[in-house]
Design an enzyme around this catalytic site. Structure first.
Site, PDB file in Angstrom:
ATOM      1  CG  ASP A 162      -0.520  -4.334  -5.982  1.00 40.19           C
ATOM      2  OD1 ASP A 162      -1.065  -5.320  -6.751  1.00 40.19           O
ATOM      3  OD2 ASP A 162      -1.098  -3.975  -5.138  1.00 40.19           O
ATOM      4  CG  HIS A 220      -4.611  -4.141  -4.177  1.00 33.58           C
ATOM      5  ND1 HIS A 220      -3.231  -4.964  -4.192  1.00 33.58           N
ATOM      6  CD2 HIS A 220      -5.421  -4.818  -3.328  1.00 33.58           C
ATOM      7  CE1 HIS A 220      -3.733  -6.314  -3.478  1.00 33.58           C
ATOM      8  NE2 HIS A 220      -4.848  -5.969  -3.271  1.00 33.58           N
TER       9      HIS A 220
END
EC number: 3.1.-.-
Length: 561
Positions: free
Chosen positions: A204, A377
């Site tokens: 990610d 994130h």
């Protein structure tokens, strides 16, 4: 599978793993990657991207599903990492084409998917729940799932083991060490997988530019508490319809402050019901009320939890800001809390809503003026930990815009990954993994597929250009009738407009110009309706450009009688 202008990938060699991202690389959305081995395909995620202002009339944007159209029978499974729309929103559109594709994901993810499939009238699909620590075999693809922390419960990373090598796909993740649900990212599992050997790490990238570490979710609680304490009237909270953790915090604070909670927005109502039924959301007794009951309670005793944190034109919060919601209004002294991140590309839409709410007298609290949101994130510090723990042979950053992907690749290089093994790929790039080396070998077309109402794929870039012109510059139509045999203008021209200075008198000058231009063309022997229409278009276009500096859509109609 290649299209014009794209380098055709070579025929796939036996025992070579081919990795083809069909979305999510260059955008924050429509995440989807295909893994092909010996004629079989495993798909990870199938999400959507939400349109920008420059894409009028578009509801959703799908990944490059066209690339699977002729290979659907070769798909062994679809694996979903978590339940956000940018990872599951495209699932119904894939299963429309082949409803029996096995779908694997966590319980909550599949529950969200199942609700979407019902809305699309897709039933009896093959949904298989998996959990962290579980291993399954799908032909030559061996899968192992790992718990990861994200802004939605039950998120998973997956290791894909094949004869050609092993891939760790993180999905969206962060390393919150004190998550609200106690479910931390399985770094021990990642370390074990690294010891066994990870040939390709797909990580990610969304926060790769952010220094340090993502703050803990629980760190924002004092600030949320302050918002509740200072809200003297109605409190409206906007967040993603799948952000269960954030809604849990709002429910708990509402209970402490004696407020009732009302969910507004179809997806919010649906997802929170699913999360509660499965035990991921714990609702204090008697706290929920229906929208129809909202006016039965004083403003200082209610919280509205709604969608629209990204400024989506049809979402609840935008309608409230535009005074277009039938049941909820904003009055001076009300408080609106944006409890989610700002997705890149949505800035103008979000601040338009913020300004609209402020104009109505609301106090608007958002990430720009208060610490009321933390990301789901990993920031750069967490990504460095990941690379050092896993020690991958190759890296291909995923999930992010170009700048995010590049920043993520640089982090990998900093930890010792050779630069030529840190591949900044784009949607449609074809990467082959063979003998421990990942190489870019070609490209396929992974262009946007636009969804407009019930229509999929029929909206082109040229039609979007037309829509933008109509929306921004307006529309002028001109109708005239001519006798081609006599070479005469017999009726018109009649000029009408929409979205462009619609007072009829302004067209008096150009009407005379059009008449003279048509008569001149007829006198010169022009006897073709199409050519006469071009004369009209050119005449009106020059007039509009020189007089008003505008470029409306001009539609001339010349009828031969």
């Amino acid at each position: 599978m290649a299209h014009d202008g794209l380098k055709t990938p070579p025929q796939l060699k036996p025992d070579t793993l081919r990795v083809t991202p069909l979305g999510g690389l260059g955008d924050v959305g429509r995440n989807m990657t295909c893994f092909e081995l010996n004629g079989k395909i495993l798909v990870v995620d199938c999400g959507v991207l939400f349109p920008e202002e420059s894409q009028p009339g578009v509801d959703l944007i799908l990944p490059g599903l066209d690339q699977l159209a002729d290979r659907l029978d070769d798909v062994v499974a679809l694996v979903l990492t978590h339940g956000h729309e940018d990872h599951i929103g495209g699932v119904p559109y894939l299963l429309r084409q082949r409803p029996d594709i096995p779908v694997y994901g966590s319980r909550l993810t599949l529950a969200f998917v199942e609700a979407k499939l019902r809305e699309h009238r897709l039933r009896d699909c093959a949904l298989h729940a998996v959990a962290e620590g579980e291993r399954i075999a799908l032909g030559e693809f061996g899968l192992e799932f790992y718990a990861v922390t994200h802004s939605i419960p039950d998120a998973l990373a997956v290791v894909i083991r094949t004869p050609a090598g092993s891939v760790l796909h993180t999905g969206d993740f962060k390393m919150d060490q004190l998550p609200l649900d106690g479910r931390i990212t399985d770094l021990r599992g990642f370390a074990r997988a690294g010891e066994e050997g990870i040939d390709l790490l797909m990580a990610d990238s969304t926060n790769a530019e952010v220094k340090g570490f993502t703050p803990l979710e629980r760190d924002i609680l004092p600030n949320l508490e302050r918002v509740f304490a200072e809200a003297g009237r109605k409190l409206v909270v906007a967040c993603f319809a799948s952000h269960v953790h954030r809604v849990q915090e709002i429910l708990d604070l509402a209970a402490e402050h004696g407020r009732k909670v009302c969910y507004v927005g179809r997806s919010m109502v649906r997802n929170m019901a699913v999360a509660r039924e499965l035990g991921y959301l714990h609702v204090p007794g008697g706290i929920l009320i229906e929208l129809s009951e909202l006016n039965d309670h004083p403003d200082d005793e209610v919280v509205v939890v709604c969608t629209g944190s990204q400024g989506e034109p049809l979402a609840v919060l935008s309608r409230i800001a535009n005074r277009d919601h039938p049941a909820i209004g904003i009055n001076p002294g009300d408080t609106v809390l944006f409890a989610s991140s700002l997705i890149p590309g949505n800035e103008n839409s979000v601040y338009r809503v913020v300004n609209g709410l402020t104009r109505l007298g609301a106090r608007v609290v958002h990430r720009g003026n208060a610490f009321v949101h933390v990301s789901g994130h990993s920031a750069s510090g967490e990504l460095l930990y990941l690379y050092n723990i896993v020690r991958p042979g190759n890296v291909m950053p995923v999930h992010g815009e170009e700048r995010h992907l590049v920043a993520n690749a640089e982090l990998a290089v900093a930890t010792g990954v050779p630069r030529e093994r840190a591949i900044v790929a784009h949607d449609g790039d074809v990467i082959d993994l063979h003998d421990g080396v990942a190489r870019r070998v070609g490209r396929v077309d992974a262009s946007y597929i636009f969804v407009d109402g019930s229509t999929v794929g029929d909206v082109s870039e040229s039609s979007l250009t037309d829509r933008r012109i109509l929306g921004e510059e307006g529309f002028i139509s001109i109708v005239a009738a001519v006798d081609l045999r006599e070479g005469e203008l017999v009726a018109g021209p009649d000029v009408s407009a929409r979205g462009f200075l619609e007072a009829p008198a302004i067209f008096d000058d150009v009407t005379e110009k059009i008449s003279r231009a048509l008569v001149t063309a007829l006198d010169e022997g022009v006897d073709d309706e199409h050519r006469l229409q071009q004369v009209v278009r050119r005449t009106v276009g020059q007039w509009v450009s020189s007089t008003y500096r505008r470029r409306p859509m001009i539609v001339p109609v010349v009828i031969a009688v």
